[in-house]
Design a protein around this motif. Structure first.
Motif, short mmCIF file in Angstrom:
data_model
loop_
_atom_site.label_atom_id
_atom_site.label_comp_id
_atom_site.label_asym_id
_atom_site.label_seq_id
_atom_site.Cartn_x
_atom_site.Cartn_y
_atom_site.Cartn_z
N ILE A 148 0.84 -1.20 0.00
CA ILE A 148 0.00 0.00 0.00
C ILE A 148 0.87 1.26 0.00
O ILE A 148 0.68 2.17 -0.80
N ALA A 192 -5.46 -6.27 0.15
CA ALA A 192 -4.46 -5.54 -0.61
C ALA A 192 -4.96 -5.08 -1.98
O ALA A 192 -4.73 -3.93 -2.37
N SER A 195 -7.43 -2.12 -2.01
CA SER A 195 -6.74 -0.94 -1.49
C SER A 195 -5.82 -0.34 -2.55
O SER A 195 -5.75 0.88 -2.70
N LEU A 196 -5.13 -1.21 -3.29
CA LEU A 196 -4.28 -0.73 -4.39
C LEU A 196 -5.12 -0.06 -5.48
O LEU A 196 -4.74 0.98 -6.03
N ILE A 199 -6.07 3.42 -4.43
CA ILE A 199 -4.96 4.37 -4.54
C ILE A 199 -4.79 4.84 -5.98
O ILE A 199 -4.65 6.04 -6.26
N GLY A 364 -5.48 4.26 1.31
CA GLY A 364 -5.11 2.87 1.15
C GLY A 364 -5.10 2.10 2.46
O GLY A 364 -5.63 0.99 2.54
N ILE A 365 -4.55 2.70 3.51
CA ILE A 365 -4.49 2.01 4.80
C ILE A 365 -5.87 1.91 5.43
O ILE A 365 -6.20 0.91 6.08
N PHE A 368 -7.55 -0.90 3.55
CA PHE A 368 -6.88 -2.15 3.94
C PHE A 368 -7.29 -2.56 5.35
O PHE A 368 -7.65 -3.71 5.60
#
Length: 425
Positions: A148, A192, A195-196, A199, A364-365, A368
């Protein structure tokens, strides 16, 4: 703050009077006095009030619930933990608010995560374990968080990097993907990819746009190839076959097409906690059975030992232990952070490059952590996954809306100068 954030995943801690002291806590305590001194002198920004209010409500209810229904020791422990995370939020929001501080934070955060990721890998490889790197607790989650942070930083790097630098960066990215796979942490796998995608969808043109087609294609093609490779290798690699079978068994049990008795012990524990936590919530819907009481109740039941564990879901834990009131205050806090991130993403074209980096790391975090918390409950890491994004989100002021003519000029400049990965890169 960057080092402390990375070391949140460190597996070692010390117990003092029943209170766990992590390396992360020590880092926060080191800056606590300075942070509070600065805030007393300069005050707290007005726009921090929304998060501090909902966070305070959730903290007060959690401590009161523990004091009344569990015991003073648990209430004190929770008060200390939430107090430390409040200081952490204030420190991040206050001190990670300039270009230099942003890059320093991101660099040390990523460096600390890589240190733990290599540590986790080296430890298990030294034992002859090629896969399933889970013995060191939360360190197994670092393999997902590294991806991330690397993706967020990649979009902020200069467009034209030297070939050696590009090769090194993508080489590390592939190593991170390999580590994530070998760690065998399925919740990190599930968390993951979306979340990617979030972003790369945070376009510099503003909002969640589909304009960065090359970025989306990289993630989509890479994910598809990874999935194809996993399913192709499954019949020949017992580790992969076991992971896929376990995931399929859990989905089948949730869908009612398979009994939990035929699933793995891990899945049996998840399914039991799902049903039992819901039953406790239905019996005590308003205030729950009391903080930390789920495990005490379960351990008194005449059931197999592998079922006598805490719930594997933060929402189930809060619902069963703190009832509707707990769920509402927790949900209000999550919505507050999500709205802030959404407003910033909509105005991203008016943010500076360092603010865009903070926004992408925070988004992202947060995504996630929200997914990971569906499979993880009852620890400081659950709180960290929303307090860090909140601190980064509130380190930025909401940009004022420029006149229409100025917005057009700004949009043209942003399109010409926006940092990120080009198709060539």
């Amino acid at each position: 703050m960057g080092i402390s954030s990375g070391l949140m995943f460190f597996y070692e801690d010390v117990s003092a009077g029943g209170v766990r002291i992590r390396v992360f806590d020590v880092g926060v305590l080191l800056v606590a006095g300075f942070t509070l001194h600065i805030l007393i002198r300069k005050g707290v920004r007005r726009d921090w009030g929304a998060f501090l209010t909902v966070y305070g409500l959730y903290t007060i209810y959690t401590v009161c619930n523990a004091a009344v229904m569990t015991g003073a020791k648990t209430a004190i422990k929770e008060a200390i933990q939430f107090g430390l995370f409040a200081v952490f939020f204030l420190a991040v929001a206050k001190f990670v608010a300039s270009p230099k501080a942003t890059w320093r934070f991101a660099s040390w955060f990523l460096g600390s995560l890589w240190l733990l990721a290599f540590w986790n890998a080296a430890y298990h490889l030294s034992l002859g374990s090629i896969s399933g790197w889970k013995n060191l607790g939360d360190m197994k989650v670092t393999h997902g968080v590294v991806l991330i942070v690397m993706a967020a930083i990649a979009l902020a790097l200069p467009t034209r990097l030297k070939r050696t630098q590009r090769l090194l960066w993508w080489g590390l990215f592939l190593v991170a993907v390999l580590f994530l796979f070998l760690a065998g942490e399925r919740k990190a796998w599930l968390a993951a990819t979306p979340s990617l995608l979030l972003i790369v969808l945070l376009s510099d043109a503003g909002g969640l746009r589909w304009q960065a087609v090359n970025r989306i294609l990289i993630v989509a093609v890479g994910s598809a190839l990874a999935v194809l490779a996993i399913f192709s290798l499954a019949p020949f690699v017992p580790y992969i076959d076991k992971q896929l079978t376990s995931i399929g068994d859990l989905i089948g049990a949730l869908a009612g097409t398979q009994t939990s008795a035929t699933s793995t012990l891990s899945n049996q524990g998840r399914l039991f906690s799902l049903n039992f936590a819901i039953s406790q919530f239905m019996e005590h819907p308003v205030f729950g059975i009391g903080l930390d009481n789920y495990l005490r109740v379960v351990q008194r039941l005449p059931i197999e030992e592998h079922l006598q564990k805490a719930p594997h879901n933060e929402l189930l834990r809060i619902g069963s232990e703190m009832g509707i009131v707990g769920l509402l205050t927790y949900g209000l806090m999550q919505v507050t952070i999500a709205v802030r991130l959404g407003m910033l993403s909509y105005a991203i074209q008016r943010l500076t490059p360092d603010e865009r980096l903070r926004l992408r790391i925070a988004g992202g975090i947060f995504a996630f952590g929200f997914i990971v918390n569906i499979f993880l409950a009852g620890g400081g890491l659950n709180v960290f996954f929303y307090v860090l994004p909140a601190g980064l989100a509130y380190s930025m002021r909401m940009p004022r809306r420029a006149p229409a003519r100025m917005r057009k000029v700004s949009a043209r400049k942003s399109a010409q100068q926006a940092p990120g990965l080009t198709a060539r890169a």
